[in-house]
Design a protein around this motif. Structure first.
Motif, PDB file in Angstrom:
ATOM      1  N   ASP A 137       0.851  -1.181   0.000  1.00 13.32           N
ATOM      2  CA  ASP A 137       0.000   0.000   0.000  1.00 13.32           C
ATOM      3  C   ASP A 137       0.898   1.246   0.000  1.00 13.32           C
ATOM      4  O   ASP A 137       1.564   1.534   0.997  1.00 13.32           O
ATOM      5  N   PRO A 138       0.925   1.988  -1.121  1.00 12.49           N
ATOM      6  CA  PRO A 138       1.851   3.133  -1.206  1.00 12.49           C
ATOM      7  C   PRO A 138       1.559   4.207  -0.165  1.00 12.49           C
ATOM      8  O   PRO A 138       2.478   4.868   0.323  1.00 12.49           O
TER       9      PRO A 138
ATOM     10  N   GLU B 153       0.310   3.746   2.930  1.00 16.92           N
ATOM     11  CA  GLU B 153       0.841   3.294   4.221  1.00 16.92           C
ATOM     12  C   GLU B 153       2.361   3.363   4.225  1.00 16.92           C
ATOM     13  O   GLU B 153       2.982   3.688   5.236  1.00 16.92           O
ATOM     14  N   ALA B 154       2.988   3.038   3.079  1.00 16.68           N
ATOM     15  CA  ALA B 154       4.453   3.108   2.988  1.00 16.68           C
ATOM     16  C   ALA B 154       4.909   4.536   3.259  1.00 16.68           C
ATOM     17  O   ALA B 154       5.855   4.777   4.012  1.00 16.68           O
TER      18      ALA B 154
ATOM     19  N   THR C  11       4.470   5.418   6.981  1.00 14.78           N
ATOM     20  CA  THR C  11       5.507   4.819   7.843  1.00 14.78           C
ATOM     21  C   THR C  11       6.790   5.632   7.763  1.00 14.78           C
ATOM     22  O   THR C  11       7.413   5.950   8.781  1.00 14.78           O
ATOM     23  N   LEU C  12       7.167   6.004   6.532  1.00 12.27           N
ATOM     24  CA  LEU C  12       8.401   6.777   6.385  1.00 12.27           C
ATOM     25  C   LEU C  12       8.277   8.155   7.019  1.00 12.27           C
ATOM     26  O   LEU C  12       9.219   8.652   7.644  1.00 12.27           O
TER      27      LEU C  12
ATOM     28  N   LEU D 291       6.434   8.920   9.541  1.00  9.10           N
ATOM     29  CA  LEU D 291       6.490   8.711  10.986  1.00  9.10           C
ATOM     30  C   LEU D 291       7.938   8.586  11.453  1.00  9.10           C
ATOM     31  O   LEU D 291       8.358   9.189  12.442  1.00  9.10           O
ATOM     32  N   ILE D 292       8.719   7.804  10.699  1.00 12.23           N
ATOM     33  CA  ILE D 292      10.122   7.608  11.071  1.00 12.23           C
ATOM     34  C   ILE D 292      10.880   8.931  10.937  1.00 12.23           C
ATOM     35  O   ILE D 292      11.617   9.337  11.834  1.00 12.23           O
ATOM     36  N   ARG D 293      10.641   9.622   9.834  1.00 12.10           N
ATOM     37  CA  ARG D 293      11.343  10.899   9.625  1.00 12.10           C
ATOM     38  C   ARG D 293      10.933  11.907  10.678  1.00 12.10           C
ATOM     39  O   ARG D 293      11.772  12.613  11.238  1.00 12.10           O
TER      40      ARG D 293
ATOM     41  N   ALA E 165       9.787  11.356  13.699  1.00 12.56           N
ATOM     42  CA  ALA E 165      10.340  10.997  15.003  1.00 12.56           C
ATOM     43  C   ALA E 165      11.823  11.335  15.063  1.00 12.56           C
ATOM     44  O   ALA E 165      12.367  11.602  16.124  1.00 12.56           O
ATOM     45  N   SER E 166      12.455  11.325  13.888  1.00  6.68           N
ATOM     46  CA  SER E 166      13.909  11.503  13.868  1.00  6.68           C
ATOM     47  C   SER E 166      14.331  12.960  13.743  1.00  6.68           C
ATOM     48  O   SER E 166      15.504  13.270  13.936  1.00  6.68           O
TER      49      SER E 166
ATOM     50  N   LYS F 249      14.073  15.393  15.523  1.00  5.20           N
ATOM     51  CA  LYS F 249      14.669  15.847  16.772  1.00  5.20           C
ATOM     52  C   LYS F 249      16.196  15.797  16.707  1.00  5.20           C
ATOM     53  O   LYS F 249      16.881  16.590  17.335  1.00  5.20           O
ATOM     54  N   TYR F 250      16.706  14.825  15.946  1.00  8.91           N
ATOM     55  CA  TYR F 250      18.155  14.633  15.943  1.00  8.91           C
ATOM     56  C   TYR F 250      18.815  15.144  14.677  1.00  8.91           C
ATOM     57  O   TYR F 250      19.982  14.917  14.447  1.00  8.91           O
TER      58      TYR F 250
ATOM     59  N   THR G 281      22.308  16.472  14.402  1.00  2.00           N
ATOM     60  CA  THR G 281      23.080  16.140  15.597  1.00  2.00           C
ATOM     61  C   THR G 281      23.448  14.662  15.637  1.00  2.00           C
ATOM     62  O   THR G 281      24.205  14.243  16.487  1.00  2.00           O
ATOM     63  N   ALA G 282      22.872  13.892  14.691  1.00  2.46           N
ATOM     64  CA  ALA G 282      23.167  12.456  14.696  1.00  2.46           C
ATOM     65  C   ALA G 282      24.649  12.226  14.497  1.00  2.46           C
ATOM     66  O   ALA G 282      25.268  12.881  13.678  1.00  2.46           O
TER      67      ALA G 282
END
Ligand code: SF4
Lengths: 78, 384
Positions: free
Chosen positions: A55-56, A58-59, A62-63, A65-67, A69-70, A72-73, A76-77
């Motif tokens: 499912d494009p 949902e894909a 998901t990405l 959501l990950i981006r 959440a990330s 924040k860093y 600084t990673a």
């Protein structure tokens, strides 16, 4: 052997079969277990059969959501 | 590769790892079992463990169909290929699995048995079609992911009236395997186990419903997780949150392919052709009740076990091989004294060293030069 990879359907063939493509490699797979399969769909292919549709939307979610959440860093990673 | 490369982004992986390090509670440790060999492979290949805080421990699970196959089943197939005029078709990963007598499908083939590697069960049916005067037997292995493909192939053989095609069915089921793992130790599974990275490709077929009862039965969270490194990291983050919140439910990280109810057509094909096996001996887990599939009576004529009156000899593994413990998460590959000395992918002693999804093979290929003690770790914020 549990490998299952996303492939793109390029042509619908008779008897529940289809042509599909992954990075330029073409294959014939069984798509009889995917409802309303259409050219251009991405499916998860496993031992010669499509077992799920990707499912494009949902894909993308998901990405995102990950981006999200990330962020924040960002920068600084280490 | 679309829908693949995006989930291998190194910067995002490091960011997710930082987030996990911020989420773990100081002083608490977390142990998660990745059920699938596909997860084990990804975790080893991409060094996911190296990114995680020291308080998170990953335990390899039994989800490698080659690894959990009891050696007697394979020995029976090897005998069949040696003794009878049949063509035996198998997945390539099985070729080098050693049996107790030091034989493998590869040595049988070298001795003249007609053993062929196929990529798909359909290829095996095609071999039968092209050689109508000869029996073709397909050695079927795999979880709920793979069973529908075998079922479709048997339905194909039935439609085409193939009288010379049959299947040795070794399909196994995941929820009973999780139950068996949890029963392996008196304190409920591998010591300290907090939750499961659930099998994503299995769940594309079954949906997440069967895992809801698993989570409830054992009060352990299950997060259905995809097989790319970002999938695995996100799922670990989700599990960590559940533990911190005291929750034990099923969550779906692999939403791009897994729905709540799964693939109806695949479930129907499986149900049409197979029935539950009351007893099946798993390597590592022992006899699991209703943990495997056999052909049902309507498809008897395609059942190679009946057609050739196959019996499964009881065989023990090489006593020095720790595969059984590795599959239960009780020991790590490097804790086996044969690891990397007698047992390597070139000269495997146990099945876990054969398949690339096996824990021993994954550790040999990607992990053996790491000393866990020296690994740089991300620590939770505020920890000393
Ligand atoms: S290293 Fe080899 S012998 Fe030891 S448990 Fe793994 S497969 Fe078995």
């Amino acid at each position: 052997m549990c490998l299952a990879v996303p492939v793109r359907v390029t042509e619908i063939l008779p008897e529940g079969m289809a042509r599909a493509e992954l990075d330029g490699v073409c294959m014939t797979i069984g798509v009889m277990m995917i409802e309303n399969i259409a050219v251009g769909d991405y499916v998860v292919q496993h031992v010669g059969y499509a077992i799920a549709r990707l499912d494009p939307d949902e894909a993308r979610r998901t990405l995102e959501l990950i981006r999200g959440a990330s962020t924040k860093y960002d920068g600084t990673a280490t | 590769m679309k829908h693949v490369d995006d989930y291998r982004d190194g910067d995002l992986a490091r960011s997710l790892a930082r987030l996990i390090a911020d989420t773990v509670l100081p002083g608490r440790s977390y142990a998660f079992m990745e059920f699938c060999g596909g997860h084990t492979h990804a975790i080893s290949r991409y060094g996911v463990e190296d990114l995680l805080p020291a308080s998170i421990r990953l335990i390899h699970g039994p989800g490698c169909p080659v690894c959990v196959l009891p050696v007697g089943r394979l020995a029976a197939a090897i005998d069949l290929a040696r003794m009878q005029p049949v063509t035996l078709c198998v997945y390539g990963d099985l070729m080098r699995v050693p049996t107790a007598r030091g034989q493998s499908l590869l040595t049988a083939k070298a001795d003249g048995a007609d053993v062929r590697m196929v990529y798909s069960p359909l290829d095996a049916a095609r071999v039968a079609e092209q050689n109508p005067a000869r029996e073709t037997v397909f050695f079927a292995i795999g979880f709920e992911t793979t069973a529908p493909a075998t079922a479709q192939t048997i339905l194909y053989a039935a439609r085409k009236g193939l009288g010379n095609f049959s299947v040795i069915c070794n399909h196994v089921l995941t929820p009973p395997a999780i139950d068996a793992i949890m029963a392996t130790s008196t304190d409920g599974g591998p010591p300290g186990l907090d939750g499961f990275l659930g099998p994503a490709h299995v769940a594309t077929v079954t949906g997440i419903t069967p895992f809801q009862s698993v989570a409830a039965r054992h009060s352990k969270p299950v997060v259905i997780a995809g097989f790319e490194p970002l999938d695995v990291l996100q799922a670990i983050l989700m599990l960590t949150h559940q533990i911190n919140d005291g929750r034990a439910v099923v969550e779906n990280q692999y939403r791009r392919a897994v729905t709540a109810s799964g693939n109806r057509l695949a479930q129907e094909a499986t149900a049409k052709v197979f029935a539950l096996r009351e007893r099946f001996d798993w390597r590592g887990l022992g006899v699991v009740a209703n943990g495997a599939l056999r052909l049902n009576e309507n498809y008897d004529r395609f059942d190679a076990e009946k057609r050739f009156a196959l019996s499964t000899p009881t065989m023990s593994d090489n006593p020095a091989c720790a595969c059984a413990d590795v599959l239960r998460g009780a020991r790590k590959p490097a804790e086996c004294r044969l690891f990397g000395t007698v047992c390597t992918p070139e000269t495997p002693i146990g099945s876990c060293m054969v398949s690339s999804e096996g824990a021993c093979a994954a550790h040999w290929t990607y992990g053996r030069f790491r000393d866990p003690a020296d690994r740089p770790r991300l620590e939770p914020a505020g920890a000393a």
